[in-house]
Design a protein around this motif. Structure first.
Motif, mmCIF file in Angstrom:
data_model
loop_
_atom_site.group_PDB
_atom_site.id
_atom_site.type_symbol
_atom_site.label_atom_id
_atom_site.label_comp_id
_atom_site.label_asym_id
_atom_site.label_seq_id
_atom_site.Cartn_x
_atom_site.Cartn_y
_atom_site.Cartn_z
ATOM 1 N N THR A 133 34.814 44.165 43.919
ATOM 2 C CA THR A 133 33.451 43.893 43.503
ATOM 3 C C THR A 133 33.193 42.389 43.640
ATOM 4 N N ALA A 134 31.919 42.029 43.804
ATOM 5 C CA ALA A 134 31.582 40.628 44.077
ATOM 6 C C ALA A 134 31.897 39.706 42.899
ATOM 7 N N ASP A 135 31.880 40.258 41.666
ATOM 8 C CA ASP A 135 32.079 39.410 40.485
ATOM 9 C C ASP A 135 33.467 39.550 39.870
ATOM 10 N N LEU A 136 34.412 40.117 40.596
ATOM 11 C CA LEU A 136 35.755 40.319 40.055
ATOM 12 C C LEU A 136 36.455 38.971 39.837
ATOM 13 N N THR A 137 37.170 38.853 38.697
ATOM 14 C CA THR A 137 37.860 37.607 38.369
ATOM 15 C C THR A 137 39.349 37.856 38.152
ATOM 16 N N GLU A 138 40.097 36.759 38.121
ATOM 17 C CA GLU A 138 41.527 36.856 37.828
ATOM 18 C C GLU A 138 41.756 37.426 36.432
ATOM 19 N N GLU A 139 40.871 37.079 35.500
ATOM 20 C CA GLU A 139 41.008 37.573 34.132
ATOM 21 C C GLU A 139 40.854 39.092 34.075
ATOM 22 N N ASP A 140 39.940 39.641 34.883
ATOM 23 C CA ASP A 140 39.754 41.097 34.918
ATOM 24 C C ASP A 140 41.048 41.787 35.362
ATOM 25 N N GLN B 241 42.421 39.332 47.334
ATOM 26 C CA GLN B 241 41.010 39.072 47.635
ATOM 27 C C GLN B 241 40.404 38.058 46.665
ATOM 28 N N VAL B 242 40.765 38.172 45.377
ATOM 29 C CA VAL B 242 40.261 37.208 44.394
ATOM 30 C C VAL B 242 40.779 35.804 44.728
ATOM 31 N N ALA B 243 42.040 35.738 45.120
ATOM 32 C CA ALA B 243 42.619 34.447 45.509
ATOM 33 C C ALA B 243 41.893 33.884 46.733
ATOM 34 N N GLN B 244 41.527 34.773 47.678
ATOM 35 C CA GLN B 244 40.805 34.337 48.877
ATOM 36 C C GLN B 244 39.422 33.781 48.500
ATOM 37 N N VAL B 245 38.742 34.485 47.590
ATOM 38 C CA VAL B 245 37.421 34.026 47.135
ATOM 39 C C VAL B 245 37.549 32.689 46.418
ATOM 40 N N LYS B 246 38.576 32.558 45.601
ATOM 41 C CA LYS B 246 38.803 31.298 44.877
ATOM 42 C C LYS B 246 39.041 30.154 45.858
ATOM 43 N N LYS B 247 39.813 30.416 46.896
ATOM 44 C CA LYS B 247 40.099 29.403 47.910
ATOM 45 C C LYS B 247 38.823 28.978 48.622
ATOM 46 N N LYS C 175 36.410 40.762 52.527
ATOM 47 C CA LYS C 175 36.093 42.176 52.748
ATOM 48 C C LYS C 175 34.766 42.584 52.111
ATOM 49 N N ASN C 176 34.379 41.945 51.023
ATOM 50 C CA ASN C 176 33.126 42.277 50.355
ATOM 51 C C ASN C 176 31.951 41.721 51.169
ATOM 52 N N GLU C 177 31.078 42.612 51.661
ATOM 53 C CA GLU C 177 29.997 42.200 52.555
ATOM 54 C C GLU C 177 28.969 41.325 51.845
ATOM 55 N N GLU C 178 28.745 41.577 50.546
ATOM 56 C CA GLU C 178 27.791 40.744 49.799
ATOM 57 C C GLU C 178 28.284 39.301 49.742
ATOM 58 N N LEU C 179 29.564 39.130 49.434
ATOM 59 C CA LEU C 179 30.135 37.785 49.396
ATOM 60 C C LEU C 179 30.133 37.150 50.786
ATOM 61 N N LYS C 180 30.478 37.954 51.801
ATOM 62 C CA LYS C 180 30.546 37.411 53.158
ATOM 63 C C LYS C 180 29.177 36.911 53.615
ATOM 64 N N ALA D 92 50.362 48.215 44.615
ATOM 65 C CA ALA D 92 49.795 47.835 45.917
ATOM 66 C C ALA D 92 48.282 47.638 45.817
ATOM 67 N N ILE D 93 47.607 48.497 45.062
ATOM 68 C CA ILE D 93 46.154 48.388 44.906
ATOM 69 C C ILE D 93 45.790 47.091 44.178
ATOM 70 N N ILE D 94 46.521 46.813 43.091
ATOM 71 C CA ILE D 94 46.256 45.595 42.324
ATOM 72 C C ILE D 94 46.564 44.362 43.174
ATOM 73 N N LYS D 95 47.627 44.433 43.982
ATOM 74 C CA LYS D 95 47.973 43.311 44.873
ATOM 75 C C LYS D 95 46.816 43.035 45.845
ATOM 76 N N ASN D 96 46.195 44.089 46.349
ATOM 77 C CA ASN D 96 45.046 43.934 47.241
ATOM 78 C C ASN D 96 43.915 43.196 46.524
ATOM 79 N N ALA D 97 43.639 43.611 45.272
ATOM 80 C CA ALA D 97 42.579 42.955 44.497
ATOM 81 C C ALA D 97 42.932 41.492 44.227
ATOM 82 N N GLU D 98 44.184 41.232 43.864
ATOM 83 C CA GLU D 98 44.624 39.860 43.588
ATOM 84 C C GLU D 98 44.472 38.971 44.824
#
Length: 432
Positions: free
Chosen positions: A156-163, A195-201, A235-240, A187-193
């Motif tokens: 999701t576009a607003d997902l955070t590390e805290e979530d 992506q969040v790290a990518q957004v943070k970067k 991967k999130n089109e809204e963010l992209k 594996a699913i959580i790793k994918n989310a982590e």
């Protein structure tokens, strides 16, 4: 006491003893029967809780196989129903233990029920975790459903590390969660982590590149290239889309600064050349002119060499795009629209193009688009055709005709600049 009275007393005592003995035996027989019935009930519960038993089957139905992945159709209601059934049986066992104590053997039934209760509790935990994990992603598809696992969904576009941390902390509290199901969740959580790290970067790079909403004037092409490479991984089109808009602003600033630098450099060189011409006069001035002419000729020759082998149309497409849009798209799509084609494709009551026009567009709308007609004399006529037509233009013939006639009437003739031959060649290679 005479013998007769004594005989009667002894007989009465004997009769009483017989009666009491009969009562005791009858009571013992009744108690044995109750104990046997209780033991039979415990055996029935044990059998129901063992494989193929009714209780066992209801719990096994919550899982896909081998008590690992949950079944695709497992609901909280099903889990609660199985939980209630087991609780009821546990109550029955406790009641029989309390009533008969060590006279009945309840351990086997109790152990079988407890084992199923553990599986139901585990199913409830897994269901809760799956619900939270699926909520991390923007797709309508579930990241995990039954034994079907999707490890590459967009967050999701607003997902955070805290979530994510909140889920992983909950997950770590359940040591009994293991097997392939746990590997899938990891594996699913790793994918989310990731992506969040990518957004943070990316956000960090944007903070370094922008002052508020405006790009810094000190931006370099390498800053743009680095960020563009990172945005491509989102991967999130809204963010992209949001990030791409920022990239376009950066590119515009970089190009503007490059043009200013070029103009400043040219102005400085011109001033120096003029001063030198005044100082040296005569032959020196003539030599400077000849040198400049030779340099221009050489540059023109180099440009001709770079663009050799490409058609006039391909070169024109690239130059028009550079002149109107300026930024380099991920691909340059070229569409020829025949003369007589309605300008508004959504309403038949539309003015038509008087000549063939060319539509240039990037891979997606954020990269821009241009509609023009070539005048075959070094100029083109630009038409301001909207990317998205208003609803009224689609439904109202008068509105459609008025808009499209206005587009034709307001066409702007523009000279097509030669542009940087390297940029022109790069755009030719992107044409589709």
């Amino acid at each position: 006491m005479n013998k007769k009275v004594l005989g009667i007393s002894i007989g009465a005592v004997a009769l009483l003893a017989i009666i009491i003995g009969g009562i005791v035996l009858q009571k013992q027989a009744s108690e044995r029967k109750q104990i046997e019935a209780a033991q039979s009930e415990l055996s029935t519960i044990e059998k129901e809780a063992k494989k193929k038993g009714e209780l066992y089957t209801s719990v096994a139905a919550l899982y896909d196989e081998e008590f690992d992945f949950l079944a695709k159709d497992t609901t909280i209601k099903m889990i609660e129903k199985a939980e209630a059934s087991l609780s009821k049986k546990q109550t029955e066992i406790n009641k029989l233990e309390k009533e008969y104590g060590s006279k009945v053997k309840a351990a086997a039934a109790e152990k079988a029920v407890e084992k199923l209760q553990e599986q139901v509790t585990l199913a409830k935990d897994k269901r809760e975790i799956q619900t939270e994990v699926n909520a991390l992603f923007s797709s309508k598809e579930s990241a995990i459903e039954g034994d079907k696992v999707k490890k590459e969904l967009a967050i999701t576009a607003d997902l955070t590390e805290e979530d994510i941390s909140a889920i992983t902390e909950t997950f770590e509290d359940y040591e009994e969660l293991d097997g392939k199901w746990k590997e899938a969740i990891d594996a699913i959580i790793k994918n989310a982590e990731d992506q969040v790290a990518q957004v943070k970067k990316i956000n960090k790079l944007l903070d370094e590149a922008f002052d508020g909403n405006l790009p810094k004037e000190t931006l370099k092409q390498s800053d743009y290239d680095t960020l563009n490479k990172e945005v491509a991984k989102v991967k999130n089109e809204e963010l992209k889309t949001t990030y791409t808009a920022k990239l376009l602003l950066m590119k515009a600033m970089i190009d503007t600064q490059a043009q200013l630098d070029t103009l400043t450099k040219q102005q400085k060189e011109a001033q120096e050349a003029a001063a030198k011409a005044v100082e040296d006069a005569g032959n020196a001035a003539q030599q400077a002119v000849e040198d400049a002419t030779n340099a221009a000729s050489q540059q023109a020759a180099e440009a001709t060499d770079i663009l050799a082998g490409y058609s006039d149309d391909q070169i024109e497409f690239a130059r028009v795009w550079l002149a109107k849009i300026g930024t380099k798209p991920s691909e340059l799509n070229v569409t020829r629209i025949a003369a007589g084609t309605p300008i508004n494709p959504y309403n038949a009551s539309s003015a038509t193009y008087p000549t063939e026009v060319i539509m240039l567009g990037g891979a997606y709308s954020a990269e821009g688009s241009v509609v023009y007609a070539s005048n075959h004399n070094g100029t083109v006529t630009i038409y301001s055709v909207p990317g998205h037509w208003p609803a009224a233009a689609a439904s109202d013939p008068e509105v459609s005709m008025e808009m499209t006639q206005g587009i034709l009437a307001n066409g702007q003739v523009m000279s097509v600049p030669t542009g940087n031959p390297n940029d022109v060649r790069d755009l030719i290679l992107l044409q589709r």
